[in-house]
Design an enzyme around this catalytic site. Structure first.
Site, PDB file in Angstrom:
ATOM      1  N   LYS A 184       0.744  -1.190   0.000  1.00  0.00           N
ATOM      2  CA  LYS A 184       0.166   0.019  -0.204  1.00  0.00           C
ATOM      3  C   LYS A 184       0.810   1.430  -0.079  1.00  0.00           C
ATOM      4  CE  LYS A 184      -1.712   2.569   3.163  1.00  0.00           C
ATOM      5  NZ  LYS A 184      -1.606   3.783   2.542  1.00  0.00           N
ATOM      6  N   THR A 238       6.334   7.289  13.970  1.00  0.00           N
ATOM      7  CA  THR A 238       6.473   6.288  15.171  1.00  0.00           C
ATOM      8  C   THR A 238       4.911   6.023  15.642  1.00  0.00           C
ATOM      9  OG1 THR A 238       8.429   7.103  16.087  1.00  0.00           O
ATOM     10  CG2 THR A 238       7.217   6.290  17.568  1.00  0.00           C
ATOM     11  N   GLY A 241       3.566   3.166  13.725  1.00  0.00           N
ATOM     12  CA  GLY A 241       4.299   2.116  13.988  1.00  0.00           C
ATOM     13  C   GLY A 241       3.765   1.449  15.239  1.00  0.00           C
ATOM     14  N   GLU A 258      10.259   0.792  10.180  1.00  0.00           N
ATOM     15  CA  GLU A 258      11.346   1.903  10.218  1.00  0.00           C
ATOM     16  C   GLU A 258      10.349   3.153  10.457  1.00  0.00           C
ATOM     17  OE1 GLU A 258      12.916   4.992   8.994  1.00  0.00           O
ATOM     18  OE2 GLU A 258      12.626   4.153   6.941  1.00  0.00           O
ATOM     19  N   CYS A 292      13.275  10.887   7.416  1.00  0.00           N
ATOM     20  CA  CYS A 292      13.287  10.272   8.672  1.00  0.00           C
ATOM     21  C   CYS A 292      14.776  10.438   9.358  1.00  0.00           C
ATOM     22  CB  CYS A 292      12.717   8.976   8.693  1.00  0.00           C
ATOM     23  SG  CYS A 292      13.383   7.817   7.513  1.00  0.00           S
ATOM     24  N   GLU A 389       9.724  15.345  15.838  1.00  0.00           N
ATOM     25  CA  GLU A 389       9.981  15.365  14.378  1.00  0.00           C
ATOM     26  C   GLU A 389       9.241  16.221  13.698  1.00  0.00           C
ATOM     27  OE1 GLU A 389      11.196  11.820  11.508  1.00  0.00           O
ATOM     28  OE2 GLU A 389       9.265  11.578  12.388  1.00  0.00           O
TER      29      GLU A 389
END
Length: 478
Positions: A184, A238, A241, A258, A292, A389
């Site tokens: 995807k 994150t 994830g 990742e 990233c 981030e």
């Protein structure tokens, strides 16, 4: 400062034939979605609609997974490694043949400058397929035992910052190891993944070996949680994830994640200054900071702080922001309005918390999503801009006095994806690299990638590695 005036040098858009609408790529053919609403993909530099794309619902994802399972059991899994390698080599050559078209399509759909997609992204995409093609008949040497076996069906979800490169990172090792794939792409950048589906057709890849399902979070969730997916691979935030890790906990699925980063780029007083300034700029402004592993925290030794900052500002003043298809452009468009809003919000937080904000004078286009290259000084480790981030062209500058202080500040983050060291002392580079809690450490360079080298992080930057033998091993059952 004065600078050269450049005449526009646009790459031709005519080389790309974008269809008005795209279906899903399932079992070797483009098909219409059955339970999802179509969505539009927009060019971030102009806000024009490029195409209408199908959204895959759970039923569509199930069809794709079933197609991948059938291909794995009947064709791809039993196939000899040397024969799988032939398909991968063929795909790599087709990517090279269509490289100009793919570079233009990537810049249109993503917003990144054409010189980056042309000179970095697409060559690396082909290189990854060439590299893993060489592994396909040598799997017993990958470190997964004498008789390694593929997991089966791999469900892969990739982000929007390097759409085709992230696809290559995922699909090439998976296919080399004997797995089949349902991938995807990000909802804002699906077009190069769909072009890759056409390449699979050109290469006569057996139906069902690669399937592309487009959509947003609902589609990704249906893929990750599908009971017949054996291996999950995700690159992205994150937060997502963490949700994926929770959803697969307690199952027998293999997972690699990742995730985000907040990398420190560390400059010592003996660093080669001109080379360092270029490395700092490349570390944070490459791909508009949508990286990233971007060097978004600059740690400068106090004795050279003034010189580094002055030279950095001078170099930033020469950066050109504008049309991604212009070969003179250094910084393209922000990928989406949502990402632009996040960058603006965190930059305002930086000012509100007392940091000093500076950007060079640059005229931003009236249409599209744009943000100037920005540097914050007077930043402490407690500031949000030094901890969160931002994923944009925003640099926070901190100082240090001793190598030990630099290590402590660099490691003072929940992330651990990458770091950079700038010094002429080899012993210091080795000492720092051993101290830094980062998966990738660059010395006197930044943002250098190679298909033979593993990439991944620690802590909230995820687990598992992509690239190299380690990336192949992730797709083999021990």
């Amino acid at each position: 400062m004065s600078r050269f005036e450049y005449a526009p040098a646009p790459e031709s858009r005519a080389i790309v034939d974008i269809k008005s609408s795209y279906g899903l790529f399932v079992n070797g053919a483009f098909v219409e979605a059955t339970d999802g609403k179509p969505f539009k993909t927009v060019s971030p530099s102009t806000e024009e609609v490029l195409a209408e794309v199908s959204e895959a619902g759970p039923a569509d994802v199930d069809k794709a997974v079933r197609a991948a399972r059938k291909a794995f059991e009947k064709v791809w899994g039993p196939m000899a490694g040397r024969d799988r390698a032939k398909y991968l080599y063929r795909i790599a050559r087709l990517i090279q043949e269509r490289s100009r078209e793919l570079a233009v399509l990537e810049s249109l759909d993503n917003g990144k400058p054409i010189r980056e997609s042309r000179d970095v992204d697409i060559p690396l995409v082909a290189a990854h397929f060439f590299y893993y093609a060489g592994w396909a008949d040598k799997l017993e040497y990958a470190g997964a035992g004498a008789d390694p076996q593929p997991w089966g069906v791999a469900g892969q979800v990739i982000p929007w910052n390097f759409p085709l490169l992230m696809l290559a990172w995922k699909i090439a090792p998976a296919l080399a190891a004997g797995n089949t794939v349902v991938l995807k792409p990000a909802e804002t950048t699906p077009l190069t993944a769909l072009a890759f589906a056409e390449i699979c057709q050109q290469a006569d890849l057996p139906p069902g070996v690669v399937n592309i399902v487009t959509g947003a979070g609902r589609t990704g969730q249906a893929l990750v949680e599908h009971p017949d997916v054996n291996k999950v691979a995700f690159t992205g935030s994150t937060a997502v994830g963490r949700a994926i890790a929770k959803s697969v906990a307690g199952t027998d699925k293999a997972v690699t994640l990742e995730l985000g980063g907040k990398a420190a780029n560390i400059v010592f007083e003996d660093a080669p200054i001109d080379q360092t300034i270029e490395g700092i700029v490349n570390g944070i402004f490459f791909n508009q900071g949508h990286v990233c592993c971007a060097g978004s925290r600059l740690l400068v030794q106090e004795s050279v702080y003034d010189e580094v900052l002055a030279r950095l500002k001078r170099r930033m003043s020469s950066l050109r922001v504008g049309d991604p298809l212009d070969k003179n452009t250094d910084i393209g468009a922000i990928n989406s309005s949502a990402q632009l809003a996040k960058i603006r919000e965190l930059s305002q937080v930086g000012e509100d918390e007392g940091s000093e904000r500076w950007s060079p004078e640059c005229e931003l286009p009236a249409q599209g999503y744009w943000f100037p290259p920005t540097v914050f000084t007077g930043v402490s480790q407690a500031h949000r801009i030094a901890r969160e981030e931002i994923f944009g062209p925003v640099l926070s500058v901190l100082t240090f006095r001793t190598p030990q202080e630099a290590v402590e500040k660099a490691n003072n983050t929940p992330f651990g994806l990458s770091a950079g060291i700038w010094t002429e002392k080899g012993s210091r580079i080795l000492w720092m690299a051993n101290q830094l809690r980062a998966g990738v450490v660059w010395a006197n360079t930044f943002n250098r990638f190679d298909p033979t080298s593993p990439f991944g992080g620690y802590k909230e930057s995820g687990y598992g590695r992509e690239g190299g033998r380690h990336g192949l091993e992730a797709y083999l059952a021990h």
